[in-house]
Design an enzyme around this catalytic site. Structure first.
Site, PDB file in Angstrom:
ATOM      1  N   ASP A  28     -46.801  30.279  37.107  1.00 39.38           N
ATOM      2  CA  ASP A  28     -46.968  29.766  35.744  1.00 39.38           C
ATOM      3  C   ASP A  28     -47.047  30.906  34.727  1.00 39.38           C
ATOM      4  O   ASP A  28     -46.390  30.880  33.685  1.00 39.38           O
ATOM      5  CB  ASP A  28     -48.243  28.912  35.654  1.00 39.38           C
ATOM      6  N   SER A  32     -48.892  23.611  32.629  1.00 39.60           N
ATOM      7  CA  SER A  32     -49.405  24.991  32.518  1.00 39.60           C
ATOM      8  C   SER A  32     -49.859  25.393  31.125  1.00 39.60           C
ATOM      9  O   SER A  32     -49.553  26.483  30.641  1.00 39.60           O
ATOM     10  CB  SER A  32     -48.375  26.002  33.014  1.00 39.60           C
ATOM     11  N   HIS A  36     -45.432  24.844  45.543  1.00 37.33           N
ATOM     12  CA  HIS A  36     -46.457  25.384  46.442  1.00 37.33           C
ATOM     13  C   HIS A  36     -45.908  26.543  47.290  1.00 37.33           C
ATOM     14  O   HIS A  36     -46.507  26.917  48.287  1.00 37.33           O
ATOM     15  CB  HIS A  36     -47.072  24.291  47.326  1.00 37.33           C
TER      16      HIS A  36
HETATM   17  C1  GLA Z   1     -49.978  25.167  40.144  1.00 30.74           C
HETATM   18  C2  GLA Z   1     -50.238  26.645  40.318  1.00 30.74           C
HETATM   19  C3  GLA Z   1     -48.960  27.396  40.642  1.00 30.74           C
HETATM   20  C4  GLA Z   1     -48.210  26.749  41.806  1.00 30.74           C
HETATM   21  C5  GLA Z   1     -48.086  25.239  41.580  1.00 30.74           C
HETATM   22  C6  GLA Z   1     -47.494  24.532  42.767  1.00 30.74           C
HETATM   23  O1  GLA Z   1     -49.191  24.955  39.018  1.00 30.74           O
HETATM   24  O2  GLA Z   1     -50.803  27.173  39.132  1.00 30.74           O
HETATM   25  O3  GLA Z   1     -49.251  28.747  40.917  1.00 30.74           O
HETATM   26  O4  GLA Z   1     -48.839  27.028  43.023  1.00 30.74           O
HETATM   27  O5  GLA Z   1     -49.335  24.646  41.296  1.00 30.74           O
HETATM   28  O6  GLA Z   1     -46.168  24.926  42.968  1.00 30.74           O
END
Ligand code: GLA
Length: 406
Positions: free
Chosen positions: A184, A138, A47
């Site tokens: 990601d 992701s 985050h």
């Molecule tokens: C998701 C979001 C990322 C990041 C994470 C938490 O994966 O896509 O951009 O914010 O949460 O680290």
């Protein structure tokens, strides 16, 4: 190593190796290109990306693979082997698909490429993946990046990998409607084999950090699909923004929580409402942890690296409040295994996976003990993936393809 998913694996592997043949069956002719884009697991720095901070993700050997050929009109036809479904849309009128929502990632990419003034060719596409969907690894970034790269090769436009990642993030933010940070898409585009990537999410500078050969990155999927994630994610973003606004009264130079040091946090922590203070505490310490963990990794100090991972989990659980019972049980089960350096939830939270750094010789113990403890506590059989760090998006030869059971 015994593989409990052997049946699933072998059938998926076949589907995968045959993506070229499937393309021919569906569209006739050969694909002009086969592209693979990896999913990711984040080792530490959770985050922090949307707070202009630091992250340390790894592109993993689970990917989305696209076989594609240009058409001479402006239609895009995509067949998703995982869903057994097809969509068709026109590049002259790219709309949301409310039914086949999986296609909004590709639509969004096309939309923003066209918006940049790039005239895209229509495409025939077959897509398949072994990044488990909804588990926080992701898969959506991998879909976006694989598609953007496919178009880049086929249309011949020049965008750097960083620009490609930014465009994919924009597709996710503004077309799909998920307000994610850059991590990601960035690591799916720029990841490096056998390395994690330290990314400065403000400057977008990055450094590959070698992973220790004597330890493995192990992902444990709670099988709890992330609920709540969109609304809670946006709430966290707002709370961080509020934290910055309040601090700017005292420190006008602060643009994002990235600019706040641990000492400044201690000095001003009385100025924030409790919930905002907790969120800020996590981000300020997490950014510091990422930098310390990179130093530890470079020094070969895996104990320190693991301790920082554990601290990250505790902060995400207690201060940022994005963990859940399943993630806590999984992380705690890993902490008890001899040979585990550290373990934490990874990704947005509220379900999905943990990531652990495990000594090579302890992998089988990890598998057995974590699976048993998790199953006993929850009644759910987790999935354990030993991951290899892979390169970011690229073209692959059909002969080198293999995917595993998702
Ligand atoms: C998701 C979001 C990322 C990041 C994470 C938490 O994966 O896509 O951009 O914010 O949460 O680290």
């Amino acid at each position: 190593m015994r593989n409990p998913n052997f049946k699933v694996q072998s059938s998926k592997l076949k589907a995968q190796t045959d993506i070229g043949r499937r393309f021919t069956e569906i569209f006739g002719g050969e694909p002009a290109i086969i592209v693979r884009a990896p999913g990711r697991v984040n080792l530490i720095g959770e985050h922090t990306d949307y707070n202009d901070g630091y992250v340390l993700p790894v592109a993993i050997d689970r990917s989305v693979v696209v076989a594609a050929a240009p058409r001479d009109d402006r239609q895009v036809v995509i067949h998703a082997l995982d869903f057994g479904e097809s969509v068709m849309f026109s590049l002259d009128d790219i709309e949301h698909d409310l039914v086949r929502t999986w296609s909004n990632y590709q639509r969004g990419v096309a939309y923003f490429l066209e918006e940049r003034g790039i005239k895209l060719p229509g495409l025939n596409v077959v897509v398949i993946g072994d990044v488990p969907i909804g588990s926080g690894l992701s898969s959506s970034a991998a879909v976006e990046v694989s598609m953007a790269y496919t178009w880049q090769v086929l249309a011949g436009f020049k965008l750097s990998r960083v620009e490609l990642a930014l465009l994919c993030q924009r597709a996710e933010n503004e077309f799909v409607g998920m307000n994610c940070g850059i991590m990601d898409q960035f690591v799916s585009a720029l990841g490096q084999r056998d390395h994690a990537l330290l990314i400065d999410c403000r400057s977008l500078h990055y450094q590959p950090v070698p992973l220790p050969p004597e330890a493995a990155v192990v992902v444990a999927d709670t099988m709890k699909r992330r609920g709540l994630v969109d609304s809670e994610y946006n709430t966290r973003r707002q709370e961080c923004g509020e934290g910055v606004r309040i601090l700017q009264r005292y420190l006008p130079q602060v643009q994002a929580l990235r600019d706040v040091s641990v000492a400044q946090f201690a000095e001003y922590k009385g100025q924030w409402p409790e919930n905002v203070r907790q969120r800020c505490r996590h981000i300020v310490y997490e950014n510091e942890r990422v930098l310390k963990s990179v130093a530890a990794l470079r020094a070969g100090d895996l104990d320190t690296f693991g301790r920082l991972m554990n601290e990250s989990h505790a902060n995400l659980r207690d201060d940022y409040e994005v963990s859940c019972a399943e993630l806590d049980i999984m992380a705690e089960a890993a902490w008890r295994v001899n040979g585990v350096y550290g373990s934490r939830m990874t990704g947005a939270g509220f379900g999905g996976c943990t990531v652990s750094l495990v000594a090579e010789e302890a992998i089988e113990d990890f598998r057995g003990q974590v699976t048993a403890a998790y199953e006993e506590a929850t009644g759910i059989v987790p999935q354990i993936y030993v991951c290899r760090a892979e390169d970011g998006v690229g073209q692959v030869s059909p002969l080198r393809l293999s995917l595993r059971g998702a």
